[in-house]
Design a protein around this motif. Sequence first.
Motif, PDB file in Angstrom:
ATOM      1  N   PHE A   1       0.775  -1.407  -0.006  1.00 58.21           N
ATOM      2  CA  PHE A   1       0.027   0.129  -0.034  1.00 58.21           C
ATOM      3  C   PHE A   1       0.850   1.221  -0.001  1.00 58.21           C
ATOM      4  O   PHE A   1       1.851   1.389   0.793  1.00 58.21           O
TER       5      PHE A   1
ATOM      6  N   ASN B   1      -9.007  -0.810  -0.436  1.00 61.93           N
ATOM      7  CA  ASN B   1      -7.607  -0.346  -0.683  1.00 61.93           C
ATOM      8  C   ASN B   1      -7.025  -1.131  -1.768  1.00 61.93           C
ATOM      9  O   ASN B   1      -6.263  -0.401  -2.439  1.00 61.93           O
TER      10      ASN B   1
ATOM     11  N   ASN C   1      -5.323   0.669  -5.173  1.00 67.40           N
ATOM     12  CA  ASN C   1      -3.698   0.790  -4.812  1.00 67.40           C
ATOM     13  C   ASN C   1      -2.986   1.231  -5.740  1.00 67.40           C
ATOM     14  O   ASN C   1      -2.062   2.075  -5.834  1.00 67.40           O
TER      15      ASN C   1
END
Length: 341
Positions: free
Chosen positions: A131, A220, A224
């Motif tokens: 991330f 997420n 990303n």
Amino acid sequence: MTKPTISLQELRTRIGHRAKSAPTHRFWGMYVHLTRLETLEASYLEARRNGGAPGVDGVTFEAIDSQGRGEFLSELARELEEERYTPKPYRRREIPKEGGKVRTISIPTIRDRVVQGARRLLLEPIFEADFSAHSFGARPGRSAHQAVDEVRKGMNHQKHLAVDVDLKSFFDTIRHDRMMEKVARRVQDGRVLALVKQFLKSTGGCGIPQGSPLSPLLANVALNDLDHALGKGKGYLTYARYLDDMVVLTFNSKRGRRWAERALERIREEAEAIGVQLNKEKTRTVLLTEKGAIFAFLGFEFRWKPNPTNQKGYAHTSPRKKKLTEVLRKVRDVLHGSRHL
């Protein structure tokens, strides 16, 4: 694979180190860790701390504890080991939004919440290594206030051209095939991937169910690539994202405006690649030095205020009036019921 002997915390640490040192490594042999009582118990205790309403079966945490948490988790582990586990339907709840619209929250049963949380415990250290630093939502050691501080810092560095982005029905429209592709970049354990696919298909043809412990992590993962793409504009761009809420800041110059256009186009491309559209009515570019210019991010309103003592000015943030009203209403309700005290 033989039964694991290390603790869950040590396992997560090892997974994280391996993921960080080998960015292209695809993890396997993870399903055996998912069925461990320690993993399921850690997920159960986390779900219990977070609370929440029961699912369609009406089973509560109190009922499970009174009947025996150990037996509940042992039976769940057996279902997973024998691959008999199937999730139950979600209980739907509508939450009012601005403009008379509603957001549908999918409430899983506690049993399904435990399995989803266990998956998150194993997948999180893998993807945390990948991330971007520009992502702040639902991540260990990160918060909404850090995202707000990042935006304020960009404004104070004279980045006064803001791209206020709104993704239309983000959680409801993500394509499952694209989501699975992104997860499979790092995971090659077929049974774990099958559980993730089973989780996604429980919502229908597309989308991620809001209200699940696994949903924020997958959100997420989905964005990303966008985070890393906009992160390359460091110096000219300040970018902050909290799940599906994001903002881009740049300088009010000819070059800065080009950066803003390129950033918005990249956001559109990455969103459409996973089946999500920009909300054209709410996505806008704001020049903060103009009189009355303002934009909202994570419940705060941002504006640029001139400083009467010098020529610079400063970034001003304040809670949105709607959010203040919600808090004051809750305080009023509590005090109203306690007047006799």
